[in-house]
Design an enzyme around this catalytic site. Structure first.
Site, mmCIF file in Angstrom:
data_model
loop_
_atom_site.group_PDB
_atom_site.id
_atom_site.type_symbol
_atom_site.label_atom_id
_atom_site.label_comp_id
_atom_site.label_asym_id
_atom_site.label_seq_id
_atom_site.Cartn_x
_atom_site.Cartn_y
_atom_site.Cartn_z
ATOM 1 N N THR A 6 -0.046 -19.454 30.761
ATOM 2 C CA THR A 6 -1.005 -19.585 29.666
ATOM 3 C C THR A 6 -2.004 -20.674 30.022
ATOM 4 O OG1 THR A 6 -1.281 -20.066 27.309
ATOM 5 C CG2 THR A 6 0.479 -21.226 28.416
ATOM 6 N N ASN A 8 -3.114 -22.327 27.473
ATOM 7 C CA ASN A 8 -3.003 -23.073 26.213
ATOM 8 C C ASN A 8 -1.840 -24.069 26.255
ATOM 9 O OD1 ASN A 8 -2.296 -23.786 23.557
ATOM 10 N ND2 ASN A 8 -3.119 -21.884 22.726
ATOM 11 N N LYS A 11 0.965 -23.926 23.519
ATOM 12 C CA LYS A 11 2.054 -22.962 23.710
ATOM 13 C C LYS A 11 3.138 -23.555 24.620
ATOM 14 C CE LYS A 11 -0.473 -18.571 23.383
ATOM 15 N NZ LYS A 11 -0.774 -17.344 24.134
ATOM 16 N N ASP A 61 1.706 -13.692 24.828
ATOM 17 C CA ASP A 61 0.512 -13.165 24.162
ATOM 18 C C ASP A 61 0.789 -13.113 22.666
ATOM 19 O OD1 ASP A 61 -2.140 -12.336 24.390
ATOM 20 O OD2 ASP A 61 -1.585 -10.261 24.085
ATOM 21 N N PHE A 165 -2.097 -25.734 16.761
ATOM 22 C CA PHE A 165 -3.336 -25.301 17.400
ATOM 23 C C PHE A 165 -3.785 -23.985 16.765
ATOM 24 C CE2 PHE A 165 0.134 -23.308 19.660
ATOM 25 C CZ PHE A 165 -0.324 -22.025 19.940
ATOM 26 N N HIS A 191 6.813 -17.197 15.085
ATOM 27 C CA HIS A 191 6.817 -16.027 15.967
ATOM 28 C C HIS A 191 7.218 -16.416 17.381
ATOM 29 C CE1 HIS A 191 3.159 -18.260 16.039
ATOM 30 N NE2 HIS A 191 2.549 -17.507 16.910
ATOM 31 N N ARG A 192 6.614 -17.502 17.909
ATOM 32 C CA ARG A 192 6.915 -17.924 19.277
ATOM 33 C C ARG A 192 8.351 -18.421 19.376
ATOM 34 N NH1 ARG A 192 2.845 -20.302 19.756
ATOM 35 N NH2 ARG A 192 1.813 -18.542 20.742
HETATM 36 P P1 IMP Z 1 -3.509 -15.824 23.086
HETATM 37 O O1 IMP Z 1 -2.118 -15.309 22.955
HETATM 38 O O2 IMP Z 1 -3.539 -17.089 23.894
HETATM 39 O O3 IMP Z 1 -4.475 -14.762 23.542
HETATM 40 O O4 IMP Z 1 -3.924 -16.299 21.646
HETATM 41 C C1 IMP Z 1 -4.497 -15.435 20.727
HETATM 42 C C2 IMP Z 1 -5.119 -16.211 19.614
HETATM 43 O O5 IMP Z 1 -4.122 -16.523 18.658
HETATM 44 C C3 IMP Z 1 -5.800 -17.518 19.980
HETATM 45 O O6 IMP Z 1 -6.942 -17.623 19.155
HETATM 46 C C4 IMP Z 1 -4.770 -18.572 19.647
HETATM 47 O O7 IMP Z 1 -5.380 -19.782 19.259
HETATM 48 C C5 IMP Z 1 -4.067 -17.918 18.480
HETATM 49 N N1 IMP Z 1 -2.653 -18.287 18.445
HETATM 50 C C6 IMP Z 1 -1.680 -17.888 19.284
HETATM 51 N N2 IMP Z 1 -0.511 -18.433 18.949
HETATM 52 C C7 IMP Z 1 -0.763 -19.202 17.868
HETATM 53 C C8 IMP Z 1 0.044 -20.047 17.078
HETATM 54 O O8 IMP Z 1 1.246 -20.236 17.293
HETATM 55 N N3 IMP Z 1 -0.571 -20.675 16.053
HETATM 56 C C9 IMP Z 1 -1.904 -20.509 15.780
HETATM 57 N N4 IMP Z 1 -2.694 -19.745 16.501
HETATM 58 C C10 IMP Z 1 -2.135 -19.100 17.537
#
Ligand code: IMP
Length: 208
Positions: A6, A8, A11, A61, A165, A191-192
């Site tokens: 990632t 991010n 995460k 994801d 975040f 969820h995570r």
């Molecule tokens: P991706 O999985 O990195 O593509 O994230 C998809 C989108 O969902 C992004 O805008 C992230 O900031 C948001 N996102 C993913 N996981 C979370 C979370 O646990 N909390 C808040 N936003 C999330």
């Protein structure tokens, strides 16, 4: 050594709470295909990341699914966050009667080996690619990917809190927004966290 794929850091912080500090971030921007579900996007990313890293990888994801908008932005959450911003997404939802929302996370694991599907799904979509490559006399090995999913339900509220975040400040679960929780509190219900708990249990057995 497991690579958490990632860009991010938020995460990765959450993943370490579950999988320990040994998990390495792989800051690799895999191709996000356009698809209505997270699973195929994560699976495709895991194959690409595995080929890049040549080591076990876990792709994360996630997305925010809004009931009032038939699940949108879902897999497009990142694009919508960039273009509209979290506050605007909240404003649009707060103008609706239905403020229900859920976060979904799919973890896709690939280490180049096969595994049983049960109890979690396996994505074997690479078979078609492998067959095509076969005809061309190239690399023939398909890359199975194991998928772990977690979901949490909540509702959209005006932003509160400064932890977490992404959409965390506007997502409320049981009276508290994710941004008002500590990482441990969020992981316990998120969820995570749910996907990581499933993955962690399976991975410990696999690597014993
Ligand atoms: P991706 O999985 O990195 O593509 O994230 C998809 C989108 O969902 C992004 O805008 C992230 O900031 C948001 N996102 C993913 N996981 C979370 C979370 O646990 N909390 C808040 N936003 C999330």
């Amino acid at each position: 050594m497991l690579r958490y794929v990632t860009t991010n850091r938020g995460k990765v912080r959450e993943a370490r709470e579950y999988l320990g500090s040994g998990v390495q971030q792989l800051d690799f921007d895999y191709t996000e295909i356009q698809a209505p579900e997270l699973g195929p996007i994560a699976a495709r990313g895991a194959r690409e990341a595995y080929r890049y890293a040549d080591a076990p990888v876990l792709v994360d994801d996630a997305g925010l699914f809004l009931s009032a908008f038939d699940g949108f932005p879902g897999p497009y959450s990142s694009y919508v966050e960039d273009k509209l911003g979290v506050d605007r997404v909240a404003d649009l939802t707060l103008a609706e009667e239905n403020r229900r929302a859920s976060f979904r996370c799919v973890l896709a694991y690939c280490d180049g080996e096969g595994f049983d599907a049960s109890p979690d799904p396996v994505d074997r979509a690479d078979r078609a690619v492998a067959a095509a490559e076969d005809d061309a006399g190239e690399e023939t090995d398909a890359l199975p990917v194991k998928l772990f999913e977690g979901v949490v339900r909540g509702r959209i509220v005006d932003p509160r809190g400064d932890g977490g975040f992404g959409y965390d400040p506007v997502f409320e679960h049981d009276g508290t927004t994710f941004a008002e929780m500590t990482a441990a509190e969020k992981n316990a219900v998120s969820h995570r966290g749910r996907a990581l708990a499933k993955f962690g249990e399976w991975y410990r057995e696999r690597t014993q």
